[in-house]
Design an enzyme around this catalytic site. Structure first.
Site, PDB file in Angstrom:
ATOM      1  N   ASN A   1     -26.960  10.789  14.720  1.00  0.00           N
ATOM      2  CA  ASN A   1     -27.274   9.741  13.739  1.00  0.00           C
ATOM      3  C   ASN A   1     -26.099   9.609  12.765  1.00  0.00           C
ATOM      4  O   ASN A   1     -25.071  10.261  12.933  1.00  0.00           O
ATOM      5  CB  ASN A   1     -28.582  10.075  13.023  1.00  0.00           C
ATOM      6  CG  ASN A   1     -28.497  11.418  12.347  1.00  0.00           C
ATOM      7  OD1 ASN A   1     -27.700  11.631  11.446  1.00  0.00           O
ATOM      8  ND2 ASN A   1     -29.294  12.374  12.829  1.00  0.00           N
ATOM      9  N   ARG A   2     -26.266   8.776  11.758  1.00  0.00           N
ATOM     10  CA  ARG A   2     -25.131   8.427  10.902  1.00  0.00           C
ATOM     11  C   ARG A   2     -24.945   9.353   9.691  1.00  0.00           C
ATOM     12  O   ARG A   2     -24.185   9.042   8.785  1.00  0.00           O
ATOM     13  CB  ARG A   2     -25.278   6.974  10.427  1.00  0.00           C
ATOM     14  CG  ARG A   2     -25.091   5.981  11.584  1.00  0.00           C
ATOM     15  CD  ARG A   2     -25.011   4.552  11.119  1.00  0.00           C
ATOM     16  NE  ARG A   2     -26.223   4.104  10.459  1.00  0.00           N
ATOM     17  CZ  ARG A   2     -26.338   3.842   9.177  1.00  0.00           C
ATOM     18  NH1 ARG A   2     -25.314   3.989   8.382  1.00  0.00           N
ATOM     19  NH2 ARG A   2     -27.478   3.434   8.670  1.00  0.00           N
TER      20      ARG A   2
END
Ligand code: PMT
Length: 400
Positions: free
Chosen positions: A209-210
Protein backbone atom coordinates in the site's frame (compact mmCIF):
# COMPACT_ATOMS: atom_id res chain seq x y z
CA UNK A 1 16.19 23.63 22.40
CA UNK A 2 19.01 26.17 22.80
CA UNK A 3 16.98 29.31 22.00
CA UNK A 4 17.69 31.99 24.64
CA UNK A 5 20.05 29.59 26.41
CA UNK A 6 23.60 30.34 27.48
CA UNK A 7 25.96 27.79 25.99
CA UNK A 8 29.63 27.46 26.87
CA UNK A 9 31.76 25.61 24.33
CA UNK A 10 35.01 24.08 25.54
CA UNK A 11 37.44 23.32 22.73
CA UNK A 12 40.35 20.94 23.30
CA UNK A 13 43.32 20.13 21.07
CA UNK A 14 42.28 17.93 18.18
CA UNK A 15 42.53 18.31 14.41
CA UNK A 16 38.74 18.41 14.43
CA UNK A 17 38.80 21.62 16.54
CA UNK A 18 37.90 23.51 13.34
CA UNK A 19 34.40 22.01 13.63
CA UNK A 20 33.84 23.99 16.84
CA UNK A 21 33.47 27.10 14.63
CA UNK A 22 30.39 25.55 12.94
CA UNK A 23 29.06 24.45 16.30
CA UNK A 24 29.19 28.04 17.59
CA UNK A 25 27.52 29.35 14.43
CA UNK A 26 24.72 26.77 14.57
CA UNK A 27 24.02 27.48 18.24
CA UNK A 28 23.88 31.22 17.58
CA UNK A 29 21.54 30.54 14.65
CA UNK A 30 19.26 28.67 17.08
CA UNK A 31 19.18 31.79 19.27
CA UNK A 32 21.72 30.78 21.93
CA UNK A 33 24.30 33.08 23.55
CA UNK A 34 27.72 31.48 23.32
CA UNK A 35 31.08 31.77 25.00
CA UNK A 36 34.19 29.73 24.23
CA UNK A 37 36.96 28.38 26.45
CA UNK A 38 40.01 26.86 24.77
CA UNK A 39 42.79 24.66 26.07
CA UNK A 40 46.36 25.59 25.21
CA UNK A 41 46.61 22.75 22.68
CA UNK A 42 43.31 23.77 21.02
CA UNK A 43 44.99 27.06 20.12
CA UNK A 44 47.45 25.05 18.00
CA UNK A 45 44.56 23.97 15.77
CA UNK A 46 42.21 26.97 15.54
CA UNK A 47 42.90 30.65 16.28
CA UNK A 48 41.00 32.00 19.28
CA UNK A 49 40.20 35.08 17.15
CA UNK A 50 37.95 32.95 14.87
CA UNK A 51 35.94 31.67 17.81
CA UNK A 52 35.87 35.08 19.46
CA UNK A 53 34.38 36.70 16.34
CA UNK A 54 31.85 33.91 15.86
CA UNK A 55 30.80 33.71 19.51
CA UNK A 56 30.79 37.54 19.76
CA UNK A 57 32.69 37.25 23.01
CA UNK A 58 36.24 37.20 24.29
CA UNK A 59 37.61 33.63 24.32
CA UNK A 60 38.88 32.37 27.65
CA UNK A 61 42.24 30.63 27.44
CA UNK A 62 43.97 31.59 30.67
CA UNK A 63 42.88 30.52 34.14
CA UNK A 64 44.52 33.58 35.64
CA UNK A 65 43.00 36.25 33.40
CA UNK A 66 40.50 38.48 35.17
CA UNK A 67 38.03 41.08 34.17
CA UNK A 68 35.66 43.23 36.20
CA UNK A 69 37.44 41.87 39.29
CA UNK A 70 35.43 38.63 39.01
CA UNK A 71 37.07 35.23 39.11
CA UNK A 72 36.44 34.61 35.44
CA UNK A 73 36.11 30.83 35.34
CA UNK A 74 33.64 30.88 38.24
CA UNK A 75 31.62 33.65 36.64
CA UNK A 76 31.54 31.75 33.32
CA UNK A 77 30.69 28.47 35.07
CA UNK A 78 27.68 30.10 36.74
CA UNK A 79 26.65 31.84 33.52
CA UNK A 80 26.26 28.64 31.48
CA UNK A 81 23.02 26.68 31.08
CA UNK A 82 24.86 24.09 29.01
CA UNK A 83 28.49 23.13 28.49
CA UNK A 84 29.62 21.41 25.29
CA UNK A 85 33.12 19.93 25.23
CA UNK A 86 33.70 19.65 21.48
CA UNK A 87 36.02 18.15 20.43
CA UNK A 88 37.12 16.26 23.52
CA UNK A 89 40.58 14.68 23.54
CA UNK A 90 41.64 11.69 25.65
CA UNK A 91 43.51 14.19 27.82
CA UNK A 92 40.55 16.41 28.73
CA UNK A 93 38.33 13.33 29.19
CA UNK A 94 40.89 11.95 31.66
CA UNK A 95 41.04 15.24 33.56
CA UNK A 96 37.25 15.59 33.78
CA UNK A 97 36.84 11.98 34.91
CA UNK A 98 39.47 12.37 37.62
CA UNK A 99 38.61 15.83 38.89
CA UNK A 100 41.69 17.61 37.61
CA UNK A 101 41.20 21.34 37.07
CA UNK A 102 44.55 22.75 36.01
CA UNK A 103 43.54 25.14 33.24
CA UNK A 104 40.72 27.52 32.32
CA UNK A 105 38.75 24.79 30.49
CA UNK A 106 38.76 22.13 33.18
CA UNK A 107 38.38 24.62 36.06
CA UNK A 108 35.30 26.17 34.40
CA UNK A 109 33.81 22.74 33.79
CA UNK A 110 34.41 21.65 37.37
CA UNK A 111 32.82 24.79 38.80
CA UNK A 112 29.65 24.55 36.71
CA UNK A 113 26.29 22.98 37.55
CA UNK A 114 25.17 23.21 33.89
CA UNK A 115 24.06 20.20 31.83
CA UNK A 116 27.17 18.86 30.16
CA UNK A 117 27.66 17.30 26.75
CA UNK A 118 30.93 15.84 25.50
CA UNK A 119 31.88 14.74 21.97
CA UNK A 120 35.12 12.73 21.92
CA UNK A 121 37.38 12.76 18.86
CA UNK A 122 40.61 10.79 18.68
CA UNK A 123 42.58 8.04 17.01
CA UNK A 124 40.80 4.66 17.10
CA UNK A 125 43.55 3.01 19.16
CA UNK A 126 43.31 5.78 21.76
CA UNK A 127 39.53 5.44 21.79
CA UNK A 128 39.87 1.72 22.48
CA UNK A 129 42.43 2.24 25.22
CA UNK A 130 41.24 0.81 28.53
CA UNK A 131 41.91 4.04 30.45
CA UNK A 132 39.95 6.16 27.97
CA UNK A 133 37.04 3.69 28.08
CA UNK A 134 37.14 3.71 31.87
CA UNK A 135 37.19 7.52 31.97
CA UNK A 136 34.25 7.77 29.55
CA UNK A 137 32.30 5.37 31.78
CA UNK A 138 33.03 7.57 34.81
CA UNK A 139 31.88 10.68 32.98
CA UNK A 140 28.72 8.92 31.82
CA UNK A 141 27.92 7.83 35.37
CA UNK A 142 28.51 11.41 36.51
CA UNK A 143 25.60 12.43 34.25
CA UNK A 144 27.38 13.70 31.15
CA UNK A 145 25.80 13.15 27.74
CA UNK A 146 28.36 11.49 25.52
CA UNK A 147 27.98 11.97 21.78
CA UNK A 148 29.93 8.98 20.47
CA UNK A 149 32.42 9.59 17.67
CA UNK A 150 31.61 8.14 14.26
CA UNK A 151 33.36 5.82 11.83
CA UNK A 152 35.08 7.74 9.05
CA UNK A 153 38.28 9.07 7.52
CA UNK A 154 40.72 9.99 10.31
CA UNK A 155 43.56 12.54 10.16
CA UNK A 156 45.97 9.58 10.10
CA UNK A 157 44.75 8.75 6.59
CA UNK A 158 42.60 5.67 7.13
CA UNK A 159 39.02 4.91 8.03
CA UNK A 160 38.18 3.93 11.60
CA UNK A 161 36.04 4.85 14.56
CA UNK A 162 36.98 8.09 16.32
CA UNK A 163 35.90 10.90 14.02
CA UNK A 164 34.07 13.82 15.62
CA UNK A 165 30.38 13.85 14.72
CA UNK A 166 29.30 16.71 12.47
CA UNK A 167 28.16 19.76 14.50
CA UNK A 168 24.56 19.48 13.17
CA UNK A 169 24.40 15.91 14.46
CA UNK A 170 25.94 16.86 17.81
CA UNK A 171 23.29 19.54 18.34
CA UNK A 172 20.44 17.31 17.13
CA UNK A 173 21.46 14.39 19.35
CA UNK A 174 22.11 16.63 22.35
CA UNK A 175 18.69 18.30 21.92
CA UNK A 176 16.80 15.03 21.76
CA UNK A 177 18.66 13.54 24.74
CA UNK A 178 18.34 16.65 26.90
CA UNK A 179 14.60 16.78 26.19
CA UNK A 180 14.31 13.08 26.98
CA UNK A 181 15.81 13.68 30.43
CA UNK A 182 12.75 15.77 31.28
CA UNK A 183 10.30 13.69 29.24
CA UNK A 184 6.88 12.69 30.50
CA UNK A 185 7.50 9.06 29.50
CA UNK A 186 11.03 8.86 30.85
CA UNK A 187 12.38 5.30 30.88
CA UNK A 188 9.35 3.73 29.17
CA UNK A 189 9.82 1.18 26.41
CA UNK A 190 7.59 1.79 23.44
CA UNK A 191 7.11 -0.41 20.39
CA UNK A 192 5.92 1.26 17.19
CA UNK A 193 5.05 -0.30 13.82
CA UNK A 194 5.63 1.73 10.66
CA UNK A 195 5.24 1.51 6.89
CA UNK A 196 3.14 -0.71 4.68
CA UNK A 197 3.43 -4.48 4.87
CA UNK A 198 4.54 -6.33 1.74
CA UNK A 199 2.92 -9.61 0.70
CA UNK A 200 4.90 -11.53 -1.92
CA UNK A 201 3.08 -13.10 -4.83
CA UNK A 202 6.06 -14.52 -6.71
CA UNK A 203 9.80 -13.67 -6.67
CA UNK A 204 9.21 -10.31 -8.40
CA UNK A 205 5.68 -9.21 -7.51
CA UNK A 206 3.98 -8.23 -4.28
CA UNK A 207 0.92 -6.58 -2.78
CA UNK A 208 1.44 -3.49 -0.64
CA UNK A 209 0.00 0.00 0.00
CA UNK A 210 1.02 3.65 -0.10
CA UNK A 211 2.29 4.00 3.46
CA UNK A 212 5.65 5.81 3.53
CA UNK A 213 6.42 5.20 7.20
CA UNK A 214 6.54 8.96 7.90
CA UNK A 215 3.88 8.80 10.62
CA UNK A 216 5.61 5.88 12.37
CA UNK A 217 9.05 7.54 12.26
CA UNK A 218 7.58 10.82 13.54
CA UNK A 219 6.06 8.91 16.46
CA UNK A 220 9.43 7.26 17.14
CA UNK A 221 11.14 10.66 17.29
CA UNK A 222 8.43 12.16 19.51
CA UNK A 223 8.63 9.14 21.82
CA UNK A 224 12.41 9.55 22.21
CA UNK A 225 11.89 13.25 22.98
CA UNK A 226 9.49 12.16 25.71
CA UNK A 227 12.17 9.92 27.23
CA UNK A 228 11.25 6.51 25.77
CA UNK A 229 13.44 3.74 24.41
CA UNK A 230 11.88 2.87 21.09
CA UNK A 231 11.70 -0.35 19.12
CA UNK A 232 10.53 0.53 15.62
CA UNK A 233 9.26 -2.44 13.64
CA UNK A 234 9.27 -1.11 10.13
CA UNK A 235 9.05 -2.05 6.47
CA UNK A 236 10.92 1.11 5.40
CA UNK A 237 14.38 2.43 6.20
CA UNK A 238 14.36 6.15 6.80
CA UNK A 239 16.53 8.30 9.05
CA UNK A 240 18.43 6.98 12.07
CA UNK A 241 17.10 8.42 15.32
CA UNK A 242 19.10 8.30 18.53
CA UNK A 243 17.37 5.95 21.01
CA UNK A 244 15.48 4.04 18.31
CA UNK A 245 16.24 0.39 17.52
CA UNK A 246 14.93 -0.48 14.09
CA UNK A 247 13.75 -3.97 13.18
CA UNK A 248 13.08 -4.46 9.49
CA UNK A 249 10.23 -6.67 8.34
CA UNK A 250 8.27 -7.17 5.16
CA UNK A 251 5.12 -9.24 5.61
CA UNK A 252 2.30 -8.96 8.13
CA UNK A 253 3.31 -12.28 9.65
CA UNK A 254 6.89 -11.03 10.21
CA UNK A 255 5.56 -7.78 11.70
CA UNK A 256 3.31 -9.80 14.02
CA UNK A 257 6.16 -12.12 15.09
CA UNK A 258 8.49 -9.19 15.90
CA UNK A 259 5.69 -7.25 17.63
CA UNK A 260 4.93 -10.22 19.88
CA UNK A 261 8.60 -10.54 20.89
CA UNK A 262 9.06 -6.81 21.53
CA UNK A 263 5.73 -6.36 23.33
CA UNK A 264 6.79 -8.77 26.10
CA UNK A 265 9.07 -6.05 27.49
CA UNK A 266 7.08 -3.00 26.38
CA UNK A 267 5.02 -0.44 28.27
CA UNK A 268 3.33 0.98 25.19
CA UNK A 269 2.52 -0.37 21.71
CA UNK A 270 1.52 1.88 18.79
CA UNK A 271 0.32 0.30 15.54
CA UNK A 272 0.95 3.02 12.96
CA UNK A 273 1.76 0.61 10.12
CA UNK A 274 -0.66 0.13 7.26
CA UNK A 275 -1.12 -3.60 7.49
CA UNK A 276 -2.42 -5.69 4.64
CA UNK A 277 -5.62 -7.44 5.68
CA UNK A 278 -5.04 -10.09 2.99
CA UNK A 279 -2.19 -12.00 1.41
CA UNK A 280 -1.98 -14.36 -1.56
CA UNK A 281 -3.03 -17.87 -0.55
CA UNK A 282 0.02 -19.36 -2.26
CA UNK A 283 3.43 -17.96 -2.98
CA UNK A 284 4.46 -18.99 -6.49
CA UNK A 285 8.07 -20.17 -6.55
CA UNK A 286 8.87 -18.87 -10.07
CA UNK A 287 7.72 -15.74 -11.88
CA UNK A 288 4.09 -16.20 -12.96
CA UNK A 289 3.91 -16.41 -16.75
CA UNK A 290 1.47 -14.41 -18.85
CA UNK A 291 -1.08 -16.57 -20.66
CA UNK A 292 -2.70 -15.01 -23.71
CA UNK A 293 -6.28 -13.87 -23.14
CA UNK A 294 -6.56 -15.58 -19.77
CA UNK A 295 -7.33 -13.42 -16.75
CA UNK A 296 -5.14 -14.25 -13.79
CA UNK A 297 -7.12 -15.14 -10.70
CA UNK A 298 -5.61 -14.44 -7.32
CA UNK A 299 -6.96 -16.03 -4.18
CA UNK A 300 -6.31 -13.96 -1.07
CA UNK A 301 -6.60 -15.19 2.49
CA UNK A 302 -6.91 -13.12 5.65
CA UNK A 303 -3.81 -11.99 7.48
CA UNK A 304 -3.59 -12.04 11.27
CA UNK A 305 -4.62 -8.79 12.93
CA UNK A 306 -1.53 -7.55 14.80
CA UNK A 307 -3.28 -4.85 16.81
CA UNK A 308 -6.11 -7.16 17.84
CA UNK A 309 -3.65 -9.89 18.86
CA UNK A 310 -1.58 -7.47 20.95
CA UNK A 311 -4.79 -5.97 22.41
CA UNK A 312 -5.89 -9.43 23.52
CA UNK A 313 -2.69 -10.22 25.46
CA UNK A 314 -1.90 -6.84 27.04
CA UNK A 315 -1.76 -6.65 30.81
CA UNK A 316 -3.26 -3.85 32.90
CA UNK A 317 -0.04 -1.82 32.87
CA UNK A 318 0.45 -1.95 29.12
CA UNK A 319 -1.07 0.68 26.83
CA UNK A 320 -2.07 -0.27 23.30
CA UNK A 321 -2.71 2.37 20.64
CA UNK A 322 -3.94 1.72 17.12
CA UNK A 323 -4.66 3.83 14.08
CA UNK A 324 -7.81 3.79 11.98
CA UNK A 325 -7.42 4.63 8.30
CA UNK A 326 -10.90 5.71 7.26
CA UNK A 327 -12.52 7.49 4.32
CA UNK A 328 -15.86 8.29 6.01
CA UNK A 329 -17.50 8.24 9.49
CA UNK A 330 -14.00 8.69 10.94
CA UNK A 331 -15.02 8.95 14.58
CA UNK A 332 -17.65 6.20 14.72
CA UNK A 333 -15.50 3.73 12.77
CA UNK A 334 -12.55 4.66 14.97
CA UNK A 335 -14.66 4.04 18.06
CA UNK A 336 -15.62 0.59 16.73
CA UNK A 337 -11.94 -0.28 16.26
CA UNK A 338 -11.19 0.88 19.80
CA UNK A 339 -13.59 -1.71 21.16
CA UNK A 340 -13.05 -4.51 18.63
CA UNK A 341 -9.28 -4.45 19.11
CA UNK A 342 -9.29 -3.88 22.87
CA UNK A 343 -7.12 -0.77 22.42
CA UNK A 344 -6.71 2.07 24.92
CA UNK A 345 -6.59 4.64 22.16
CA UNK A 346 -7.27 4.90 18.44
CA UNK A 347 -5.84 7.61 16.19
CA UNK A 348 -8.36 8.01 13.40
CA UNK A 349 -7.25 9.68 10.19
CA UNK A 350 -8.92 10.40 6.87
CA UNK A 351 -6.96 8.60 4.15
CA UNK A 352 -9.15 9.86 1.31
CA UNK A 353 -7.55 13.32 1.50
CA UNK A 354 -4.21 13.33 -0.36
CA UNK A 355 -2.96 16.32 1.67
CA UNK A 356 -2.95 14.23 4.83
CA UNK A 357 -2.60 10.55 5.67
CA UNK A 358 -0.63 8.33 3.29
CA UNK A 359 2.81 9.61 2.20
CA UNK A 360 2.13 13.30 2.92
CA UNK A 361 4.21 15.35 5.37
CA UNK A 362 1.08 16.46 7.24
CA UNK A 363 -1.77 14.75 8.96
CA UNK A 364 -4.95 15.59 10.83
CA UNK A 365 -6.31 13.11 13.35
CA UNK A 366 -9.00 12.48 15.92
CA UNK A 367 -7.71 10.95 19.14
CA UNK A 368 -10.28 8.52 20.51
CA UNK A 369 -9.70 6.88 23.85
CA UNK A 370 -11.47 4.81 26.48
CA UNK A 371 -10.82 7.54 29.06
CA UNK A 372 -11.37 10.90 27.35
CA UNK A 373 -13.81 12.37 24.81
CA UNK A 374 -12.57 12.51 21.18
CA UNK A 375 -10.04 15.22 20.45
CA UNK A 376 -9.70 16.65 16.96
CA UNK A 377 -6.16 17.67 15.99
CA UNK A 378 -6.15 19.96 12.95
CA UNK A 379 -3.81 19.62 9.98
CA UNK A 380 -0.14 20.07 10.81
CA UNK A 381 3.20 18.33 10.28
CA UNK A 382 3.42 14.66 11.25
CA UNK A 383 6.06 15.39 13.90
CA UNK A 384 3.73 17.91 15.60
CA UNK A 385 0.83 15.45 15.40
CA UNK A 386 3.11 12.74 16.80
CA UNK A 387 4.08 14.95 19.78
CA UNK A 388 0.38 15.56 20.53
CA UNK A 389 -0.34 11.81 20.32
CA UNK A 390 2.59 10.99 22.64
CA UNK A 391 1.38 13.68 25.03
CA UNK A 392 -2.11 12.13 25.09
CA UNK A 393 -0.60 8.69 25.70
CA UNK A 394 1.44 10.08 28.60
CA UNK A 395 -1.78 11.41 30.19
CA UNK A 396 -3.17 7.87 30.18
CA UNK A 397 0.10 6.31 31.39
CA UNK A 398 0.51 8.79 34.20
CA UNK A 399 -3.06 8.42 35.47
CA UNK A 400 -3.15 4.63 35.12
O1 PMT B 1 3.10 5.90 6.62
P1 PMT B 1 2.52 7.22 6.18
O2 PMT B 1 2.67 7.46 4.71
O3 PMT B 1 3.03 8.37 7.00
O4 PMT B 1 0.94 7.16 6.42
C1 PMT B 1 0.42 7.05 7.71
C2 PMT B 1 -0.79 6.12 7.77
C3 PMT B 1 -1.92 6.70 6.96
C4 PMT B 1 -0.43 4.73 7.23
C5 PMT B 1 -1.17 6.01 9.29
O5 PMT B 1 -1.52 7.28 9.77
C6 PMT B 1 -2.31 5.03 9.50
O6 PMT B 1 -3.48 5.35 9.38
N1 PMT B 1 -1.98 3.76 9.83
C7 PMT B 1 -2.92 2.65 9.99
C8 PMT B 1 -3.31 2.11 8.65
C9 PMT B 1 -4.27 0.92 8.76
O7 PMT B 1 -3.85 -0.18 8.47
O8 PMT B 1 -5.45 1.23 9.25
P2 PMT B 1 -6.69 0.18 9.40
O9 PMT B 1 -7.85 1.01 9.75
O10 PMT B 1 -6.76 -0.71 8.23
O11 PMT B 1 -6.26 -0.70 10.63
C10 PMT B 1 -6.59 -0.36 11.98
C11 PMT B 1 -5.45 -0.66 12.92
O12 PMT B 1 -5.23 -2.07 12.95
C12 PMT B 1 -4.13 -0.03 12.54
O13 PMT B 1 -3.48 0.37 13.73
C13 PMT B 1 -3.36 -1.15 11.85
O14 PMT B 1 -1.95 -1.02 12.07
C14 PMT B 1 -3.90 -2.38 12.59
N2 PMT B 1 -3.97 -3.60 11.77
C15 PMT B 1 -4.74 -3.67 10.65
C16 PMT B 1 -4.81 -4.84 9.96
C17 PMT B 1 -4.09 -5.98 10.40
N3 PMT B 1 -4.14 -7.12 9.75
N4 PMT B 1 -3.34 -5.88 11.50
C18 PMT B 1 -3.26 -4.72 12.19
O15 PMT B 1 -2.56 -4.62 13.19
Amino acid sequence: MFKNKKVLIVVSGSVSAYKSASLVRLLIKQGASTRVVMTKSAEEFIPSKTLSILSRYEVLTDLFSSYDREVVHIEWANWADYIFVVPATANIIGKIANGIADDAATATIMASKADKIIAPAMNDAMLNNAAVKRNLDIIKNDGWLIIDPEYGFLAEGYEANGRLQEPEKIIAEASIRLQAKLGKLKGKHIVITAGGTVEALDPVRYLTNRSSGKMGYALARAAVEAGCHVTLITTVDKEDIYGVTKIFVKSTQEMLDQSMIAFKHADIFIAAAAVSDFRPMTYVEHKIKKQDNYPLQLTLIQNPDILKTIGSIKNKNQIVVGFAAETQNIVSYGQNKLNQKNADMIIANDVSNSEIGFSSDDNSVTIISQKYSPKVVTKQSKIKIARIIIDSISEIVNTN
